[in-house]
Design a protein around this motif. Structure first.
Motif, PDB file in Angstrom:
ATOM      1  N   GLY A  35       0.907  -0.982   0.089  1.00  0.00           N
ATOM      2  CA  GLY A  35      -0.074  -0.060  -0.036  1.00  0.00           C
ATOM      3  C   GLY A  35       0.882   1.233  -0.121  1.00  0.00           C
ATOM      4  N   VAL A  36       0.157   2.473  -0.546  1.00  0.00           N
ATOM      5  CA  VAL A  36       0.842   3.457  -0.372  1.00  0.00           C
ATOM      6  C   VAL A  36      -0.300   4.686  -0.080  1.00  0.00           C
ATOM      7  N   ILE A  37       0.097   5.759   0.527  1.00  0.00           N
ATOM      8  CA  ILE A  37      -0.639   7.035   0.555  1.00  0.00           C
ATOM      9  C   ILE A  37       0.039   7.992  -0.162  1.00  0.00           C
ATOM     10  N   VAL A  38      -1.053   8.623  -1.126  1.00  0.00           N
ATOM     11  CA  VAL A  38      -0.515   9.644  -1.867  1.00  0.00           C
ATOM     12  C   VAL A  38      -1.280  10.951  -1.799  1.00  0.00           C
ATOM     13  N   ASP A  39      -0.453  12.105  -1.988  1.00  0.00           N
ATOM     14  CA  ASP A  39      -1.124  13.400  -2.136  1.00  0.00           C
ATOM     15  C   ASP A  39      -1.665  13.923  -3.298  1.00  0.00           C
ATOM     16  N   LEU A  40      -2.751  13.063  -3.846  1.00  0.00           N
ATOM     17  CA  LEU A  40      -3.569  13.377  -5.122  1.00  0.00           C
ATOM     18  C   LEU A  40      -4.890  13.085  -5.051  1.00  0.00           C
ATOM     19  N   ASP A  41      -5.660  13.835  -5.763  1.00  0.00           N
ATOM     20  CA  ASP A  41      -6.980  13.419  -5.732  1.00  0.00           C
ATOM     21  C   ASP A  41      -7.404  12.061  -6.418  1.00  0.00           C
ATOM     22  N   LEU A  42      -8.400  11.571  -6.382  1.00  0.00           N
ATOM     23  CA  LEU A  42      -8.761  10.029  -6.693  1.00  0.00           C
ATOM     24  C   LEU A  42      -8.389  10.158  -8.111  1.00  0.00           C
ATOM     25  N   GLU A  43      -8.880  10.879  -9.049  1.00  0.00           N
ATOM     26  CA  GLU A  43      -8.603  10.631 -10.246  1.00  0.00           C
ATOM     27  C   GLU A  43      -7.070  10.457 -10.680  1.00  0.00           C
ATOM     28  N   ALA A  44      -6.307  11.540 -10.079  1.00  0.00           N
ATOM     29  CA  ALA A  44      -4.913  11.654 -10.378  1.00  0.00           C
ATOM     30  C   ALA A  44      -4.150  10.433  -9.766  1.00  0.00           C
ATOM     31  N   ALA A  45      -4.542   9.950  -8.832  1.00  0.00           N
ATOM     32  CA  ALA A  45      -4.083   8.864  -8.073  1.00  0.00           C
ATOM     33  C   ALA A  45      -4.483   7.637  -8.694  1.00  0.00           C
ATOM     34  N   ALA A  46      -5.736   7.689  -9.410  1.00  0.00           N
ATOM     35  CA  ALA A  46      -5.893   6.239 -10.184  1.00  0.00           C
ATOM     36  C   ALA A  46      -5.080   6.324 -11.424  1.00  0.00           C
ATOM     37  N   ALA A  47      -4.894   7.432 -12.018  1.00  0.00           N
ATOM     38  CA  ALA A  47      -4.075   7.568 -13.435  1.00  0.00           C
ATOM     39  C   ALA A  47      -2.541   6.932 -12.986  1.00  0.00           C
ATOM     40  N   ARG A  48      -2.049   7.787 -11.743  1.00  0.00           N
ATOM     41  CA  ARG A  48      -0.842   7.243 -11.390  1.00  0.00           C
ATOM     42  C   ARG A  48      -0.609   5.642 -11.052  1.00  0.00           C
ATOM     43  N   MET A  49      -1.548   5.082 -10.216  1.00  0.00           N
ATOM     44  CA  MET A  49      -1.696   3.786 -10.108  1.00  0.00           C
ATOM     45  C   MET A  49      -1.886   2.818 -11.377  1.00  0.00           C
ATOM     46  N   VAL A  50      -2.654   3.134 -12.036  1.00  0.00           N
ATOM     47  CA  VAL A  50      -2.796   2.468 -13.339  1.00  0.00           C
ATOM     48  C   VAL A  50      -1.407   2.210 -14.046  1.00  0.00           C
ATOM     49  N   ALA A  51      -0.956   3.449 -14.357  1.00  0.00           N
ATOM     50  CA  ALA A  51       0.593   3.429 -15.042  1.00  0.00           C
ATOM     51  C   ALA A  51       1.413   2.578 -14.258  1.00  0.00           C
ATOM     52  N   ALA A  52       1.778   2.536 -13.114  1.00  0.00           N
ATOM     53  CA  ALA A  52       2.768   1.800 -12.215  1.00  0.00           C
ATOM     54  C   ALA A  52       2.238   0.458 -12.215  1.00  0.00           C
ATOM     55  N   VAL A  53       1.002  -0.045 -12.330  1.00  0.00           N
ATOM     56  CA  VAL A  53       0.538  -1.505 -12.632  1.00  0.00           C
ATOM     57  C   VAL A  53       1.147  -1.912 -14.019  1.00  0.00           C
ATOM     58  N   ALA A  54       0.686  -0.829 -15.027  1.00  0.00           N
ATOM     59  CA  ALA A  54       0.935  -1.345 -16.369  1.00  0.00           C
ATOM     60  C   ALA A  54       2.580  -1.598 -16.543  1.00  0.00           C
ATOM     61  N   ALA A  55       3.420  -0.650 -15.749  1.00  0.00           N
ATOM     62  CA  ALA A  55       4.736  -0.784 -15.956  1.00  0.00           C
ATOM     63  C   ALA A  55       5.122  -2.230 -15.451  1.00  0.00           C
ATOM     64  N   ALA A  56       4.702  -2.493 -14.496  1.00  0.00           N
ATOM     65  CA  ALA A  56       4.987  -3.623 -13.659  1.00  0.00           C
ATOM     66  C   ALA A  56       4.508  -5.001 -14.394  1.00  0.00           C
ATOM     67  N   LEU A  57       3.484  -4.778 -14.967  1.00  0.00           N
ATOM     68  CA  LEU A  57       2.996  -6.009 -15.684  1.00  0.00           C
ATOM     69  C   LEU A  57       3.627  -6.329 -17.096  1.00  0.00           C
ATOM     70  N   ASP A  58       4.072  -5.069 -17.585  1.00  0.00           N
ATOM     71  CA  ASP A  58       5.088  -5.175 -18.781  1.00  0.00           C
ATOM     72  C   ASP A  58       6.368  -5.967 -18.442  1.00  0.00           C
ATOM     73  N   GLY A  59       6.788  -5.814 -17.223  1.00  0.00           N
ATOM     74  CA  GLY A  59       8.086  -6.472 -16.855  1.00  0.00           C
ATOM     75  C   GLY A  59       7.736  -7.679 -16.197  1.00  0.00           C
ATOM     76  N   ALA A  60       6.655  -8.278 -16.015  1.00  0.00           N
ATOM     77  CA  ALA A  60       6.387  -9.264 -15.283  1.00  0.00           C
ATOM     78  C   ALA A  60       6.586 -10.447 -16.171  1.00  0.00           C
ATOM     79  N   PRO A  61       7.175 -11.774 -15.791  1.00  0.00           N
ATOM     80  CA  PRO A  61       7.237 -12.901 -16.540  1.00  0.00           C
ATOM     81  C   PRO A  61       5.748 -13.483 -17.079  1.00  0.00           C
ATOM     82  N   THR A  62       4.931 -13.320 -16.517  1.00  0.00           N
ATOM     83  CA  THR A  62       3.714 -13.994 -16.825  1.00  0.00           C
ATOM     84  C   THR A  62       2.629 -13.106 -17.385  1.00  0.00           C
ATOM     85  N   ALA A  63       3.007 -11.766 -17.644  1.00  0.00           N
ATOM     86  CA  ALA A  63       1.850 -10.815 -18.098  1.00  0.00           C
ATOM     87  C   ALA A  63       1.715 -11.137 -19.440  1.00  0.00           C
ATOM     88  N   GLY A  64       0.657 -10.854 -20.088  1.00  0.00           N
ATOM     89  CA  GLY A  64       0.307 -10.796 -21.476  1.00  0.00           C
ATOM     90  C   GLY A  64      -0.974 -11.674 -21.967  1.00  0.00           C
TER      91      GLY A  64
END
Ligand code: MN
Length: 324
Positions: free
Chosen positions: A295-324
Motif C-alpha cells: 500500500g501507499v498513501i499519495v497526496d493526489l485526488d482520486l482521479e490523479a491517484a488512479a492514473a498514477r496507479m494504473v500507469a505503475a501497474v502497467a509498467a510492472a505487468l510489462d516487466g512481469a514474466p507471466t504478463a500478457g
C-alpha cells in the motif's frame, strides 16, 4: 538477531513499544504480546505503548487493561529503548518523535520494505508469516511461559496476516506456532471472528460500493475500484481489496480510498506475478509492504491517484514474466 534484542532490552529501563499508522491485527497482536512478554521476563522494566492512533475497537479484546495504547504527548521524556513492531520508522505518524528521541531504536518486523539500517537493533525476517511469529521466537528465547494472555494476541497476528492461513506466507513454522498457541486453550474461533470475520454495517456498505464501482483495466489484468471520502477510516476498508484481485482475469487488484485528510490510500494485491511492494514504491518512495500485499498513501485526488496507479501497474505487468 534475537540476542541483540535481548541485550537491548536488558540494558534499558524505560521501553517504548509502537507500531505503524493504521494499526492492524498483526501490529496490535505483536505489541500486546511483546509488552506482556517483556514484563514477565523483566518485571522491573517500565514498558509503555504509544502509537499514532488509539487502539482500534476491533482489537480492544486483545489488550485488556494491562496494555494501554497511549496517544503521543508533547512532554514525554525520552525512552532508553524504542521498538517498532510490524512496520518501520518511516510510518509511525505522530509517534515518530517519541521513537526518534529514544537512545536505542529497534524493530521487529517481516516486511520486505524494511531496511535494518534504519534502526540500531533489527529482528527482521521476511519469511515470517507474521510479526507475532517473531515475537513468539523472542518469548521462547526468553523462556517466557506461553499462556492464553500471550497466545491470544500472538494467534490474532498469525490469522490476520495469513488471512486464516490462506496466503502464501503461511508456512510450516506458522502452523507449528498456531498448534502451540491452540494448546493453551485460547478460543481460536472467537479470535478469528473478532479479528477478521465480523464487520460493521458501514464496512458491508463500503464493500457494496467498491464492487459497484469496480473497473477492469489493462486487458482485464487489473481490477480496481475507488471509494470517495464518506467518513470511513482505513480500518473500515482494510482487506476489502482482496475481492478485487480474485477477479479471474486479474493479476493485480487495487482499491483507492479517499481519506478524511484529503489524501488517497492505494491498497494493492497481487496473485504473485507482480511484486506490488515494488509497485507501491514506484508510486511513492513511502510505499511498501509485501510481494502480494502492499500500500501507499499519495497526496493526489482520486482521479490523479488512479492514473498514477494504473500507469505503475502497467509498467510492472510489462516487466512481469507471466504478463500478457
Ligand atoms: Mn504483519
Amino acid at each position: 538477531m534475537l540476542q541483540a534484542m535481548t541485550a537491548a532490552i536488558t540494558g534499558a529501563q524505560r521501553i517504548l513499544l509502537t507500531g505503524p499508522i493504521d494499526l492492524d491485527g498483526d501490529a496490535v497482536g505483536a505489541i500486546v504480546a511483546m509488552a506482556r512478554a517483556i514484563r514477565r521476563r523483566w518485571p522491573d522494566k517500565a514498558v509503555r505503548v504509544i502509537c499514532d492512533e488509539a487502539l482500534p475497537r476491533r482489537y480492544a479484546f486483545l489488550a485488556a487493561d494491562d496494555v494501554r495504547f497511549e496517544r503521543p504527548a508533547e512532554a514525554t521524556p525520552a525512552f532508553d529503548l524504542a521498538i517498532v513492531l510490524d512496520g518501520d520508522p518511516r510510518r509511525l505518524g505522530a509517534a515518530t518523535a517519541a521513537f526518534e528521541a529514544a537512545a536505542v531504536r529497534a524493530q521487529v518486523d517481516h516486511h520486505r520494505s524494511s531496511d535494518p539500517a534504519w534502526v540500531d537493533v533489527a529482528v527482521l525476517d521476511v519469511d515470517a508469516a507474521s510479526t507475532t511469529a517473531l515475537v513468539l521466537e523472542l518469548c521462547d528465547a526468553w523462556g517466557v511461559l506461553l499462556d492464553q494472555a500471550l497466545a491470544a494476541p500472538l494467534f490474532a497476528g498469525l490469522v490476520f496476516d495469513t488471512s486464516i492461513f490462506r496466503y502464501r506466507l503461511t508456512n510450516p513454522p506458522a502452523l507449528r506456532a498456531a498448534a502451540r498457541l491452540l494448546e493453551t486453550g485460547i478460543d481460536h474461533a472467537q479470535i478469528v471472528e473478532k479479528v477478521l470475520l465480523e464487520q460493521s454495517e458501514l464496512r458491508l456498505r463500503l464493500r457494496g460500493a467498491m464492487i459497484a464501482r469496480c473497473e477492469l483495466a489493462l486487458d482485464g489484468r487489473l481490477a480496481w475500484s475507488s471509494l470517495p471520502a464518506s467518513g470511513h477510516l482505513d480500518a473500515d476498508i482494510g482487506g476489502l481489496v482482496d475481492d478485487l484481485v480474485f477477479v479471474e482475469s486479474a493479476h493485480v487488484g487495487a482499491l483507492l480510498s479517499e481519506r478524511a485528510d484529503g489524501r488517497v490510500k492505494i491498497s494493492l494485491r497481487s496473485k504473485g506475478a507482480v511484486d506490488v511492494s515494488a509497485v507501491a514504491r514506484s508510486i511513492s518512495p513511502e510505499g511498501g509492504g509485501h510481494l502480494r500485499a502492499a500500500g501507499v498513501i499519495v497526496d493526489l485526488d482520486l482521479e490523479a491517484a488512479a492514473a498514477r496507479m494504473v500507469a505503475a501497474v502497467a509498467a510492472a505487468l510489462d516487466g512481469a514474466p507471466t504478463a500478457g
